[in-house]
Write a protein that holds these residues in place. Structure first.
Motif, PDB file in Angstrom:
ATOM      1  N   LEU A 130       0.856  -1.180   0.000  1.00  0.00           N
ATOM      2  CA  LEU A 130       0.000   0.000   0.000  1.00  0.00           C
ATOM      3  C   LEU A 130       0.889   1.225   0.000  1.00  0.00           C
ATOM      4  O   LEU A 130       2.095   1.143   0.261  1.00  0.00           O
ATOM      5  CB  LEU A 130      -0.898   0.023   1.243  1.00  0.00           C
ATOM      6  CG  LEU A 130      -1.772  -1.202   1.489  1.00  0.00           C
ATOM      7  CD1 LEU A 130      -1.102  -2.182   2.444  1.00  0.00           C
ATOM      8  CD2 LEU A 130      -3.134  -0.789   2.034  1.00  0.00           C
ATOM      9  N   TRP A 146      -4.335   0.973  -1.786  1.00  0.00           N
ATOM     10  CA  TRP A 146      -3.881  -0.405  -1.923  1.00  0.00           C
ATOM     11  C   TRP A 146      -3.333  -0.625  -3.321  1.00  0.00           C
ATOM     12  O   TRP A 146      -3.968  -0.232  -4.309  1.00  0.00           O
ATOM     13  CB  TRP A 146      -5.052  -1.349  -1.670  1.00  0.00           C
ATOM     14  CG  TRP A 146      -4.751  -2.797  -1.831  1.00  0.00           C
ATOM     15  CD1 TRP A 146      -4.125  -3.613  -0.941  1.00  0.00           C
ATOM     16  CD2 TRP A 146      -5.066  -3.609  -2.967  1.00  0.00           C
ATOM     17  NE1 TRP A 146      -4.033  -4.891  -1.454  1.00  0.00           N
ATOM     18  CE2 TRP A 146      -4.599  -4.906  -2.696  1.00  0.00           C
ATOM     19  CE3 TRP A 146      -5.692  -3.366  -4.192  1.00  0.00           C
ATOM     20  CZ2 TRP A 146      -4.752  -5.967  -3.592  1.00  0.00           C
ATOM     21  CZ3 TRP A 146      -5.850  -4.408  -5.079  1.00  0.00           C
ATOM     22  CH2 TRP A 146      -5.373  -5.694  -4.790  1.00  0.00           C
ATOM     23  N   TRP A 148      -1.321  -7.465  -4.041  1.00  0.00           N
ATOM     24  CA  TRP A 148      -0.780  -8.477  -3.132  1.00  0.00           C
ATOM     25  C   TRP A 148      -0.047  -9.560  -3.903  1.00  0.00           C
ATOM     26  O   TRP A 148      -0.228  -9.720  -5.104  1.00  0.00           O
ATOM     27  CB  TRP A 148      -1.853  -9.090  -2.241  1.00  0.00           C
ATOM     28  CG  TRP A 148      -3.069  -9.754  -2.817  1.00  0.00           C
ATOM     29  CD1 TRP A 148      -4.353  -9.304  -2.703  1.00  0.00           C
ATOM     30  CD2 TRP A 148      -3.174 -11.000  -3.535  1.00  0.00           C
ATOM     31  NE1 TRP A 148      -5.232 -10.175  -3.319  1.00  0.00           N
ATOM     32  CE2 TRP A 148      -4.548 -11.218  -3.828  1.00  0.00           C
ATOM     33  CE3 TRP A 148      -2.235 -11.940  -3.970  1.00  0.00           C
ATOM     34  CZ2 TRP A 148      -4.999 -12.344  -4.526  1.00  0.00           C
ATOM     35  CZ3 TRP A 148      -2.687 -13.055  -4.662  1.00  0.00           C
ATOM     36  CH2 TRP A 148      -4.046 -13.239  -4.934  1.00  0.00           C
ATOM     37  N   ILE A 197      -2.015 -10.096  -7.573  1.00  0.00           N
ATOM     38  CA  ILE A 197      -3.141  -9.295  -8.013  1.00  0.00           C
ATOM     39  C   ILE A 197      -2.761  -7.847  -7.797  1.00  0.00           C
ATOM     40  O   ILE A 197      -2.296  -7.489  -6.707  1.00  0.00           O
ATOM     41  CB  ILE A 197      -4.424  -9.616  -7.230  1.00  0.00           C
ATOM     42  CG1 ILE A 197      -4.966 -11.008  -7.583  1.00  0.00           C
ATOM     43  CG2 ILE A 197      -5.503  -8.564  -7.507  1.00  0.00           C
ATOM     44  CD1 ILE A 197      -5.635 -11.094  -8.933  1.00  0.00           C
ATOM     45  N   PHE A 198      -2.954  -7.044  -8.821  1.00  0.00           N
ATOM     46  CA  PHE A 198      -2.597  -5.635  -8.712  1.00  0.00           C
ATOM     47  C   PHE A 198      -3.836  -4.773  -8.929  1.00  0.00           C
ATOM     48  O   PHE A 198      -4.725  -5.125  -9.717  1.00  0.00           O
ATOM     49  CB  PHE A 198      -1.559  -5.243  -9.758  1.00  0.00           C
ATOM     50  CG  PHE A 198      -0.311  -6.072  -9.746  1.00  0.00           C
ATOM     51  CD1 PHE A 198       0.200  -6.601 -10.924  1.00  0.00           C
ATOM     52  CD2 PHE A 198       0.359  -6.332  -8.559  1.00  0.00           C
ATOM     53  CE1 PHE A 198       1.355  -7.366 -10.921  1.00  0.00           C
ATOM     54  CE2 PHE A 198       1.511  -7.104  -8.542  1.00  0.00           C
ATOM     55  CZ  PHE A 198       2.008  -7.625  -9.730  1.00  0.00           C
ATOM     56  N   ALA A 199      -3.851  -3.628  -8.269  1.00  0.00           N
ATOM     57  CA  ALA A 199      -4.844  -2.625  -8.616  1.00  0.00           C
ATOM     58  C   ALA A 199      -4.615  -2.209 -10.067  1.00  0.00           C
ATOM     59  O   ALA A 199      -3.468  -2.071 -10.512  1.00  0.00           O
ATOM     60  CB  ALA A 199      -4.726  -1.427  -7.690  1.00  0.00           C
ATOM     61  N   HIS A 235      -8.395  -9.687   3.811  1.00  0.00           N
ATOM     62  CA  HIS A 235      -7.690  -8.566   3.183  1.00  0.00           C
ATOM     63  C   HIS A 235      -7.876  -7.279   3.964  1.00  0.00           C
ATOM     64  O   HIS A 235      -8.157  -6.228   3.383  1.00  0.00           O
ATOM     65  CB  HIS A 235      -8.137  -8.442   1.724  1.00  0.00           C
ATOM     66  CG  HIS A 235      -7.911  -9.711   0.950  1.00  0.00           C
ATOM     67  ND1 HIS A 235      -6.655 -10.185   0.663  1.00  0.00           N
ATOM     68  CD2 HIS A 235      -8.787 -10.609   0.456  1.00  0.00           C
ATOM     69  CE1 HIS A 235      -6.767 -11.328  -0.002  1.00  0.00           C
ATOM     70  NE2 HIS A 235      -8.039 -11.610  -0.134  1.00  0.00           N
TER      71      HIS A 235
END
Lengths: 120, 107
Positions: free
Chosen positions: A37, A47, A50, A59-61, A105
């Motif tokens: 973050l 965020w 992760w 997994i990405f934003a 999460h």
């Protein structure tokens, strides 16, 4: 006790990359996702994504897809976050964080933060 | 993306006051909400998870409530150590999003 210790502050030029590390101790490193973050000056928490240390899955934003890489070295219980093509908007305090319960999460344990400055 | 909106942005209060911070989600998130406290130069500290569950070691003057789209964090009687910035976070769905923060100031 669980501890997350991050690498030190970085100063980077626009267009460069930065790689931040997060060394975990006090728990089974592969049993919990590691999240990353950031908090930019005057902004709220954001965020980034992760990584599952057990599988290497990530997994990405969407905002960071194509520009961020998250990896782990399970032999030394360390996670890494690398952000490419830095701009002034990426100047922030970056945190690694671990959830309270595996598979959830929200974040019980946090690193101390790594300040990334982007300046020409 | 689920947007989280906190109010107020700034709250001025005195030691001993009861204060409430509100967090609204742009869509229903059941009870998948956490609250954090952050002080300058420190990492956020988890206070509440699953909307109303108090994290171990957090004083009982902190409480959380709500479900669906509206949530509150209440501090029943402020102590000097409580002046900080508070954030809500939804973890109902990727992307995990935070409110913009509520700065609790000494009046």
């Amino acid at each position: 006790q669980v501890q997350l210790v991050q690498s030190g502050a970085e100063v980077k030029k626009p267009g460069a990359s930065v790689k931040v590390s997060c060394k975990a101790s006090g728990y089974n490193f592969t049993a919990y996702y590691m999240h990353w973050l950031r908090r930019a000056p005057g902004q709220g928490l954001e965020w980034m994504g992760w990584i599952n240390p057990n599988s290497g899955g990530t997994i990405f934003a969407q905002k960071f897809q194509g520009r961020v890489t998250m990896t782990t070295d399970t032999s030394i219980s360390t996670a890494y976050m690398e952000l490419d093509r830095l701009t002034s908007d990426d100047a922030a305090l970056y945190y690694c964080a671990r959830s309270r319960v595996s598979g959830t999460h929200y974040f019980q344990f946090w690193g101390q933060g790594t300040l990334v400055t982007v300046s020409s | 993306d689920i947007q989280m909106t906190q109010s107020p942005s700034t709250l001025s209060a005195s030691v001993g006051d009861r204060v409430t911070i509100t967090c609204r989600a742009s869509q229903r998130i059941s009870s998948w909400l956490a609250w954090y406290q952050q002080k300058p130069g420190k990492a956020p500290k988890l206070l509440i998870y699953k909307a109303s569950f108090l994290e171990d070691g957090v004083p009982s003057r902190f409480s959380g409530s709500g479900s669906g789209t509206e949530f509150t964090l209440t501090i029943s009687s402020l102590l000097p150590d409580d002046f900080a910035t508070y954030y809500c976070q939804q973890y109902d769905s990727y992307l995990y999003t935070f409110g913009q923060g509520t700065k609790l100031e000494i009046k």
